[in-house]
Design a protein around this motif. Structure first.
Motif, PDB file in Angstrom:
ATOM      1  N   THR A  14       0.756  -1.282   0.001  1.00 18.27           N
ATOM      2  CA  THR A  14      -0.036  -0.063  -0.170  1.00 18.27           C
ATOM      3  C   THR A  14       0.841   1.123   0.178  1.00 18.27           C
ATOM      4  O   THR A  14       0.365   2.345  -0.254  1.00 18.27           O
ATOM      5  CB  THR A  14      -0.961  -0.028   1.327  1.00 18.27           C
ATOM      6  OG1 THR A  14      -0.023  -0.096   2.397  1.00 18.27           O
ATOM      7  CG2 THR A  14      -1.942  -1.282   1.107  1.00 18.27           C
ATOM      8  N   GLY A  15       2.056   1.093   0.162  1.00 16.35           N
ATOM      9  CA  GLY A  15       2.891   2.365   0.451  1.00 16.35           C
ATOM     10  C   GLY A  15       2.612   3.253   1.736  1.00 16.35           C
ATOM     11  O   GLY A  15       2.676   4.470   1.218  1.00 16.35           O
ATOM     12  N   SER A  16       2.635   2.539   2.644  1.00 13.33           N
ATOM     13  CA  SER A  16       2.204   3.558   3.995  1.00 13.33           C
ATOM     14  C   SER A  16       3.337   3.633   4.738  1.00 13.33           C
ATOM     15  O   SER A  16       3.031   3.485   5.889  1.00 13.33           O
ATOM     16  CB  SER A  16       0.994   2.755   4.556  1.00 13.33           C
ATOM     17  OG  SER A  16       1.608   1.240   4.882  1.00 13.33           O
ATOM     18  N   LEU A  17       4.551   3.711   4.046  1.00 14.81           N
ATOM     19  CA  LEU A  17       5.851   3.929   4.892  1.00 14.81           C
ATOM     20  C   LEU A  17       5.904   5.548   5.004  1.00 14.81           C
ATOM     21  O   LEU A  17       6.327   6.339   4.079  1.00 14.81           O
ATOM     22  CB  LEU A  17       7.202   3.447   4.154  1.00 14.81           C
ATOM     23  CG  LEU A  17       8.492   3.407   4.806  1.00 14.81           C
ATOM     24  CD1 LEU A  17       8.226   2.832   6.134  1.00 14.81           C
ATOM     25  CD2 LEU A  17       9.547   3.045   3.852  1.00 14.81           C
ATOM     26  N   GLY A  18       5.855   6.059   5.986  1.00 18.88           N
ATOM     27  CA  GLY A  18       5.675   7.358   6.507  1.00 18.88           C
ATOM     28  C   GLY A  18       7.034   7.843   7.045  1.00 18.88           C
ATOM     29  O   GLY A  18       8.019   7.119   7.087  1.00 18.88           O
ATOM     30  N   THR A  19       6.876   9.225   7.447  1.00 18.49           N
ATOM     31  CA  THR A  19       8.440   9.730   7.933  1.00 18.49           C
ATOM     32  C   THR A  19       8.829   9.101   9.018  1.00 18.49           C
ATOM     33  O   THR A  19       9.995   8.892   9.300  1.00 18.49           O
ATOM     34  CB  THR A  19       8.024  11.239   8.206  1.00 18.49           C
ATOM     35  OG1 THR A  19       7.514  11.890   6.857  1.00 18.49           O
ATOM     36  CG2 THR A  19       9.273  12.014   8.576  1.00 18.49           C
ATOM     37  N   GLY A  20       7.885   9.079  10.091  1.00 16.57           N
ATOM     38  CA  GLY A  20       8.095   8.328  11.282  1.00 16.57           C
ATOM     39  C   GLY A  20       8.799   6.924  11.170  1.00 16.57           C
ATOM     40  O   GLY A  20       9.663   6.752  11.956  1.00 16.57           O
ATOM     41  N   SER A  21       8.414   6.125  10.304  1.00 14.16           N
ATOM     42  CA  SER A  21       9.132   4.855  10.044  1.00 14.16           C
ATOM     43  C   SER A  21      10.363   4.933   9.542  1.00 14.16           C
ATOM     44  O   SER A  21      11.103   4.187   9.912  1.00 14.16           O
ATOM     45  CB  SER A  21       7.884   3.976   9.121  1.00 14.16           C
ATOM     46  OG  SER A  21       6.662   3.896   9.604  1.00 14.16           O
TER      47      SER A  21
END
Length: 55
Positions: A14-21
């Motif tokens: 889904t491409g849900s790799l955010g800045t926090g990760s």
């Protein structure tokens, strides 16, 4: 023997790799380097005999 076939497709990313990760992964990768860079000089200082003073 019988074989069971399942026609399930692999779940899509889904491409849900955010800045926090990303920040977490960078800090987690840098932590071992920090430990080594602090431990190696300390262990060398503690185990090597002192060198004679240079004149």
């Amino acid at each position: 023997m019988s074989t069971v076939s399942t026609d399930r497709a692999a779940p899509a990313l889904t491409g849900s790799l955010g800045t926090g990760s990303i920040v977490f992964m960078v800090v987690a990768a840098a932590a071992p380097l920090t430990v080594v860079s602090g431990t190696v000089p300390l262990s060398r200082w503690a185990t090597e005999p002192p060198s004679p003073p240079r004149s």
